[in-house]
Design a protein around this motif. Structure first.
Motif, PDB file in Angstrom:
ATOM      1  N   TYR A   1       2.131   6.586  -6.905  1.00  0.00           N
ATOM      2  CA  TYR A   1       1.091   7.528  -7.331  1.00  0.00           C
ATOM      3  C   TYR A   1       1.688   8.937  -7.434  1.00  0.00           C
ATOM      4  O   TYR A   1       1.451   9.665  -8.395  1.00  0.00           O
ATOM      5  N   TRP A   2       2.481   9.317  -6.449  1.00  0.00           N
ATOM      6  CA  TRP A   2       3.023  10.690  -6.394  1.00  0.00           C
ATOM      7  C   TRP A   2       4.263  10.873  -7.265  1.00  0.00           C
ATOM      8  O   TRP A   2       4.566  11.995  -7.688  1.00  0.00           O
TER       9      TRP A   2
ATOM     10  N   GLN B   1      -6.772   4.051 -10.400  1.00  0.00           N
ATOM     11  CA  GLN B   1      -6.421   5.472 -10.199  1.00  0.00           C
ATOM     12  C   GLN B   1      -5.272   5.903 -11.121  1.00  0.00           C
ATOM     13  O   GLN B   1      -4.724   7.000 -10.965  1.00  0.00           O
TER      14      GLN B   1
ATOM     15  N   MET C   1       2.649   1.774  -3.391  1.00  0.00           N
ATOM     16  CA  MET C   1       1.757   2.231  -4.463  1.00  0.00           C
ATOM     17  C   MET C   1       1.396   3.701  -4.285  1.00  0.00           C
ATOM     18  O   MET C   1       1.262   4.434  -5.267  1.00  0.00           O
ATOM     19  N   GLU C   2       1.290   4.137  -3.042  1.00  0.00           N
ATOM     20  CA  GLU C   2       1.029   5.564  -2.802  1.00  0.00           C
ATOM     21  C   GLU C   2       2.250   6.394  -3.226  1.00  0.00           C
ATOM     22  O   GLU C   2       2.106   7.456  -3.842  1.00  0.00           O
ATOM     23  N   PHE C   3       3.447   5.891  -2.955  1.00  0.00           N
ATOM     24  CA  PHE C   3       4.664   6.575  -3.424  1.00  0.00           C
ATOM     25  C   PHE C   3       4.686   6.616  -4.960  1.00  0.00           C
ATOM     26  O   PHE C   3       5.070   7.618  -5.561  1.00  0.00           O
TER      27      PHE C   3
ATOM     28  N   VAL D   1      -2.247   4.379 -11.483  1.00  0.00           N
ATOM     29  CA  VAL D   1      -0.884   3.980 -11.095  1.00  0.00           C
ATOM     30  C   VAL D   1      -0.435   2.823 -11.989  1.00  0.00           C
ATOM     31  O   VAL D   1      -1.176   1.856 -12.202  1.00  0.00           O
TER      32      VAL D   1
ATOM     33  N   LEU E   1       0.831  -1.209   0.000  1.00  0.00           N
ATOM     34  CA  LEU E   1       0.000   0.000   0.000  1.00  0.00           C
ATOM     35  C   LEU E   1       0.870   1.265   0.000  1.00  0.00           C
ATOM     36  O   LEU E   1       0.654   2.200  -0.777  1.00  0.00           O
ATOM     37  N   LYS E   2       1.870   1.272   0.873  1.00  0.00           N
ATOM     38  CA  LYS E   2       2.775   2.424   0.961  1.00  0.00           C
ATOM     39  C   LYS E   2       3.501   2.653  -0.371  1.00  0.00           C
ATOM     40  O   LYS E   2       3.574   3.776  -0.866  1.00  0.00           O
TER      41      LYS E   2
ATOM     42  N   PHE F   1      -5.465   0.630  -7.167  1.00  0.00           N
ATOM     43  CA  PHE F   1      -4.506   1.668  -7.582  1.00  0.00           C
ATOM     44  C   PHE F   1      -4.375   1.743  -9.098  1.00  0.00           C
ATOM     45  O   PHE F   1      -4.166   2.828  -9.650  1.00  0.00           O
TER      46      PHE F   1
END
Length: 462
Positions: free
Chosen positions: A228-229, A254, A224-226, A256, A221-222, A251
């Protein structure tokens, strides 16, 4: 009339269909694909009748040098015997990880002298202050970058701190390559193992209990959020749990760019194998509950998992057996390059749960596409003549004592397999004839990554 170096006949598994036909090979590449009744003249004809001619398997996750007793020769010979025509060797080598250009180029030279099949090389970074090597490694021919959120060894296999991950992702994005991660939550696992050891809970299934699913999903999760940005292309290696794929799908929706692999043990074994086989069945992440394995299969059949890899880890008895009385003392990982392709064929195509075309996609085409390996992964004109020929009617029994790898320990020992690799062909040359490896070390070639700038070494055929 044109003369070919080789003509291959059989049931060709192409990108969208299976057809009886023949392939004309010239200079290591597929020059023509014809119907069975066409007249093709060649120096050599291989007629496989009703056996499947698959594109050669591409295994993206192999560890040749985590055990210095292994190396390119045993691994690539094992790969040839297992229908693998190209593999991607991981960068966590002993004594030194592949974290700078000097070490990388030394490894390329060794590869060119020792490989039996074609090989791409992963790069990595050191725990801190290593990101300046990313662009030079990409230009030297690294196929992708592997990092970890879990620490096996601070130097050789470190946990990369979050600020370094962000920096690395930004630089890897510039190269167009993929950032791949061993995704496990280090803090939770270390804490749980310590608790278990203090309570003397060192039985085989403790390996699974100290790495519960949340340790995988929270790390993914972490990352994939990185991603994303930063906008990097992300790849999650050895997914063991279906919820990880659920999160990946969310993700992807969204925007990614995230892909994933699972490994053959996560599909073919479950946590009960730890009780049955002990250290032989220990890998990271651990084997999961039967219903979780069923969830992974569903994702695979729905097309949510891009590819299957082996995570070949060639530990011998000296690394595994210390775990007989304490599972935490055993090395993690299983050998796999010699048996993955036939085992997965037996579990899918032979059972009718996957078509040959779907099988070719997860074993060859998708690995080539995800890692941008040109000219490999499918049977099409202009592509390398790399084939794994499988006779669906032959059955055979896995014998760990005969593995070409240093590792002679497998939970699949004694298993009967429906479907046998009867020939492996790399660039139009038979490297395995169904019984023996038929080329000398050095036949295999370094296959550079897509950001390659043409360094002084390697890339003989590219």
């Amino acid at each position: 009339m044109e003369k070919y170096d080789l003509v291959v006949r059989g049931k060709m598994v192409r990108e969208d269909q299976v057809t009886l036909g023949q392939i004309g090979v010239k200079d290591g590449k597929i020059a023509v694909i014809e119907s069975p009744d066409a007249v093709l003249v060649a120096d050599k004809v291989l007629d496989f009748a009703n056996a499947y001619v698959f594109p050669g398997t591409i295994d993206v996750h192999v560890h040749c040098f985590s055990n210095p007793n292994e190396g390119f020769i045993p691994t690539s010979m094992s790969a040839a015997a297992g229908g693998i025509t190209t593999f991607l060797d991981m960068p966590y080598d002993l004594p030194n990880p592949i974290s700078n250009v000097e070490i990388f180029e030394k490894k390329v030279k060794q590869l060119e002298q020792e490989a039996v099949v074609d090989i791409c090389l992963w790069g990595t970074i050191s725990k801190t202050n290593g990101t300046d090597q990313i662009v030079p490694l990409a230009e030297a021919g690294a196929v992708a970058f592997k990092m970890s959120t879990f620490e096996t060894d601070a130097y050789r296999f470190p946990r990369i701190p979050d600020p370094e991950i962000i920096k690395a992702m930004e630089l890897i994005k510039e190269t167009g390559l993929r950032a791949a991660f061993h995704s496990e939550n280090d803090e939770i696992i270390v804490d749980m193992i310590e608790e278990y050891k203090q309570a003397n809970k060192v039985y085989p299934k403790a390996h699974n209990e100290t790495r519960p699913p949340v340790t995988e999903t929270s790390a993914v999760l972490k990352l994939m959020e990185f991603a994303y940005w930063t906008g990097v292309k992300l790849h999650i290696v050895h997914v063991s749990h279906p919820r990880t794929i659920d999160l990946i799908n969310a993700f992807k929706a969204q925007g990614v760019q995230v892909t994933s692999e699972t490994c053959y043990p996560y599909l073919l074994l479950d946590v009960n194998a730890l009780d049955q086989f002990g250290p032989k069945a220990k890998n990271n992440p651990p084997l999961r509950e039967p219903e979780e394995v069923a969830g992974l299969w569903k994702h695979l059949q729905d097309g949510n998992i891009e590819l299957i890899s082996s995570d070949h880890a060639p530990w011998g008895a000296e690394h595994k057996n210390p775990g007989n009385d304490n599972i935490f003392k055993a090395a993690s990982g299983l050998p796999g390059v010699e048996i993955m392709t036939p085992l997965m064929f037996a579990a899918t195509v032979a059972k009718g749960t996957m078509t040959p075309v779907q099988f070719a996609k997860v074993m060859a085409q998708h690995p080539a596409e995800v890692f941008q390996i040109p000219g490999k992964g499918k049977i099409a004109v202009g592509y390398d003549a790399d084939f794994a020929v499988i006779d669906p009617d032959q059955t055979w029994v896995i014998d760990e004592t005969r593995f070409r790898s240093h590792s002679k320990m497998s939970p699949f020992h004694g298993q009967e397999v429906k479907g046998k690799v009867i020939q492996t062909i790399v660039r139009g040359t038979t490297v395995y004839d169904g019984e023996e490896v038929t080329v000398e070390p050095g036949f295999g070639s370094f296959v550079p990554g897509s950001a390659y700038k043409g360094a002084a070494v390697g890339g003989r055929n590219h």
